[in-house]
Structure formats: C-alpha cells, structure tokens
Motif scaffolding. Structure first.
Motif, PDB file in Angstrom:
ATOM      1  N   TRP A  75      -9.137  35.178 -92.599  1.00 46.51           N
ATOM      2  CA  TRP A  75      -7.856  34.734 -91.980  1.00 46.51           C
ATOM      3  C   TRP A  75      -7.672  33.783 -93.177  1.00 46.51           C
ATOM      4  CZ3 TRP A  75      -4.730  36.536 -88.663  1.00 46.51           C
ATOM      5  CH2 TRP A  75      -3.688  36.122 -87.826  1.00 46.51           C
ATOM      6  N   ALA A 126     -12.470  41.692 -91.905  1.00 46.06           N
ATOM      7  CA  ALA A 126     -11.138  41.640 -91.909  1.00 46.06           C
ATOM      8  C   ALA A 126     -10.553  42.161 -90.282  1.00 46.06           C
ATOM      9  CB  ALA A 126     -10.634  42.580 -92.801  1.00 46.06           C
ATOM     10  N   ASP A 127     -11.251  43.231 -89.898  1.00 49.95           N
ATOM     11  CA  ASP A 127     -10.895  43.757 -88.658  1.00 49.95           C
ATOM     12  C   ASP A 127     -11.212  42.888 -87.592  1.00 49.95           C
ATOM     13  OD1 ASP A 127     -10.284  46.453 -89.531  1.00 49.95           O
ATOM     14  OD2 ASP A 127     -12.394  47.276 -89.063  1.00 49.95           O
ATOM     15  N   GLU A 138      -9.828  39.924 -87.709  1.00 48.70           N
ATOM     16  CA  GLU A 138      -8.770  39.122 -87.732  1.00 48.70           C
ATOM     17  C   GLU A 138      -7.557  39.645 -86.563  1.00 48.70           C
ATOM     18  OE1 GLU A 138      -7.215  39.292 -91.710  1.00 48.70           O
ATOM     19  OE2 GLU A 138      -8.773  37.745 -92.457  1.00 48.70           O
ATOM     20  N   THR A 139      -8.040  40.785 -86.215  1.00 49.77           N
ATOM     21  CA  THR A 139      -7.138  41.292 -85.043  1.00 49.77           C
ATOM     22  C   THR A 139      -7.136  40.482 -83.751  1.00 49.77           C
ATOM     23  OG1 THR A 139      -7.677  43.515 -85.648  1.00 49.77           O
ATOM     24  CG2 THR A 139      -6.657  43.337 -83.534  1.00 49.77           C
ATOM     25  N   ILE A 185      -4.580  37.718 -84.440  1.00 55.07           N
ATOM     26  CA  ILE A 185      -3.243  38.229 -84.278  1.00 55.07           C
ATOM     27  C   ILE A 185      -2.926  38.553 -82.589  1.00 55.07           C
ATOM     28  CG2 ILE A 185      -1.768  40.279 -84.638  1.00 55.07           C
ATOM     29  CD1 ILE A 185      -3.425  40.828 -87.271  1.00 55.07           C
ATOM     30  N   ASP A 217      -6.438  47.493 -84.879  1.00 55.16           N
ATOM     31  CA  ASP A 217      -6.707  46.688 -85.869  1.00 55.16           C
ATOM     32  C   ASP A 217      -5.776  47.213 -87.080  1.00 55.16           C
ATOM     33  OD1 ASP A 217      -7.951  49.056 -87.099  1.00 55.16           O
ATOM     34  OD2 ASP A 217     -10.006  48.527 -86.686  1.00 55.16           O
ATOM     35  N   TYR A 218      -6.045  46.744 -88.496  1.00 60.22           N
ATOM     36  CA  TYR A 218      -5.281  46.995 -89.736  1.00 60.22           C
ATOM     37  C   TYR A 218      -5.232  48.594 -89.895  1.00 60.22           C
ATOM     38  CZ  TYR A 218      -5.340  41.950 -90.573  1.00 60.22           C
ATOM     39  OH  TYR A 218      -5.447  40.696 -90.563  1.00 60.22           O
ATOM     40  N   GLY A 219      -6.408  49.153 -89.487  1.00 57.72           N
ATOM     41  CA  GLY A 219      -6.469  50.806 -89.636  1.00 57.72           C
ATOM     42  C   GLY A 219      -6.189  51.422 -88.532  1.00 57.72           C
ATOM     43  N   ASN A 220      -5.339  50.902 -87.645  1.00 58.90           N
ATOM     44  CA  ASN A 220      -4.829  51.354 -86.216  1.00 58.90           C
ATOM     45  C   ASN A 220      -5.793  51.982 -85.409  1.00 58.90           C
ATOM     46  OD1 ASN A 220      -2.438  51.872 -84.688  1.00 58.90           O
ATOM     47  ND2 ASN A 220      -2.653  53.978 -85.183  1.00 58.90           N
ATOM     48  N   ARG A 250      -9.263  47.742 -81.307  1.00 59.06           N
ATOM     49  CA  ARG A 250     -10.229  46.574 -81.911  1.00 59.06           C
ATOM     50  C   ARG A 250     -10.564  45.306 -80.960  1.00 59.06           C
ATOM     51  NH1 ARG A 250     -14.267  47.945 -84.414  1.00 59.06           N
ATOM     52  NH2 ARG A 250     -12.681  49.278 -85.876  1.00 59.06           N
TER      53      ARG A 250
END
Length: 268
Positions: A69, A84-85, A87-88, A91, A252-255, A258
């Motif tokens: 973050w 990193a996932d 961080e969802t 968000i 998440d960032y990869g859709n 998450r």
C-alpha cells in the motif's frame, strides 16, 4: 543482474527479483541502478543473495522488507509476506467509507501489521491488531514503531476475536485459506508460516470461526473486509450470510475474486 535473473526461472518475476537483490546489496534504491547501471560495480555480497534466492527463499525475507500500500514493512521468517492482492481489502474499505474515515480498526490475523498499519496510514484511526504468533507480533510492533504509529496501534496475542469485546468501524482479516492438500510453490511452502497459510481440508476452517464472531464486532455503519482465495467467494459468502450479514464481492488487480465486504445493515 541478467545472469541472476536467468537462474530464477522458478520465479514469476525473475528480473525484478534480481534488481531488488542488487539494490539491496548496493544499499541503494532500485530506481538508481535502473537509471544509471554503469555507475555501479557488482558487490561481493550479491552472490550470497542470489544463492539464497536459488534456495527459493522469499525475496522479502532476504532483504528484510516489503512495500505494501503506502508503507514499507519489516518482514522475515515467522511472518506472512505481504502481497499486492491484499491491497484489494484497502480499496474495498475505501469504497465502503466513501470519503468518511473509520475511527476504529481491528485487524484479525495481523501478521507483521500489514493491513492494520496500512489502514492507519490511510485514515486517522485507532487500531488493534490480533495474532496468535509471537514472532509475527514482534514484527508488527517493530513496524508500528518505525512508522511512528505506536500511539495509534496496539497489538495483542489471541485466537481471532475470542478475547475481543466491543465494536469497530472497520474490521480487516486475511485468514489462512489454503486447503491442507493443496500444492504451493517451494518459496511459500518451505519458508512462510504454515499456520498463516493452511485452513483444513477445504480451506474454510478459519472462515467458519470468523463468520460467527463478526456480527457482534461490526459497529453500525461499519464493515468487515475479508480476504478470500480466488475460488472461495461462494462458500465464504454463504457462511457470512448464514450469520445475517450482507455481503459484497470485490476483485483484485488480476480481476480475481479477492475480498468480501460484510455489513450488518444497521446504519449509524
């Protein structure tokens, strides 16, 4: 760095791993060697770092730090490496509070303080982190001190929320969710704490505990934001809804599915 990266074929990010290790060996920012690589000679300590990575040791354990973050965290053996996932969850929490700030934050399974300290960097809140691992709590307290958050972050040893009384505006949790027979990369299975990874034959053991505890902990207008494995949205949602909670899914960032945001439906 190219030679090291060529040896890291087992990694999803071989070149990045090599760059981070080189920067660590040189005690400089990674950007410095990317912008002016000819300025630096390869230090003698780099080879030992490469050897550790070839033994599948996580890069974060080798360097002793991981960015998450808006903060940098000290990590090492005994603490789950921040990903990193996760961080969802921050968000999703931002979306729930939509410009207002939670006053109190509870992080269940805080590890090295990952989610709690990131949340306290985002909002001027008071926070409590709970973990069963004394090693993880040592990292969490050290990270809070390094971030000048000791006046806002408190940590206790406990088993989920069994010793917690009261309600919180924001509850964060990244529980173990790997099934015991699931295969993991060597750098995860051989190095990171199994208690923070595995959760019974179906990976849902800790969700069953949390689902029963959460309704009493969520303050009016608040939310519990829980990390899930990418295939677990449906069963974990069912566990939470069985406790009378309203549930929303975030990707998440990869859709990938998450995070689940659970609320009581009671407004402030």
């Amino acid at each position: 760095m190219a030679a090291a990266a060529a040896q890291f074929a087992f990694s999803a990010t071989p070149r990045l791993d090599a760059e981070i290790l080189m920067a660590h060996a040189l005690s400089v920012e990674r950007n410095a060697i990317l912008l002016d690589p000819d300025r630096y000679a390869v230090p003698a300590t780099f080879a030992a770092l490469v050897e550790r990575r070839l033994n599948h040791e996580p890069v974060a354990y080798i360097t002793g730090t991981r960015g998450f973050w808006s903060i940098d965290l000290t990590v090492g053996p005994g603490a789950l490496v921040p990903r990193a996932d996760s961080e969802t969850l921050l968000i999703a929490a931002q979306a729930h509070f939509a410009g207002r700030a939670p006053a109190t934050v509870l992080d269940l399974g805080t590890g090295p303080g990952t989610l709690l300290l990131a949340a306290l960097d985002e909002w001027p809140a008071q926070g409590l982190g709970v973990d069963y691992s004394p090693q993880a709590l040592d990292y969490a307290r050290a990270n809070a001190a390094a971030l000048n958050m000791t006046d806002r972050a408190r940590f206790i040893r406990g088993s989920w929320a069994s010793a917690i009384v009261g309600q919180f505006d924001l509850i964060l949790a990244n529980p173990p969710y790997i099934a015991t027979d699931e295969q993991l990369p060597a750098e995860v299975h051989n190095h990171e704490p199994h208690a923070a990874l595995f959760a019974g034959r179906d990976g849902l053991d800790d969700y069953r505990i949390l689902a029963a505890q959460l309704p009493a902990l969520i303050a009016p207008g608040g939310a519990a934001v829980i990390e899930i494995g990418s295939t677990q949205a449906e069963p974990v949602t069912a566990l939470l809804e069985a406790q009378g909670l309203h549930v929303a899914l975030h990707h998440d960032y990869g859709n990938n599915p998450r995070a689940l945001v659970a609320t009581t439906g009671i407004r402030r």
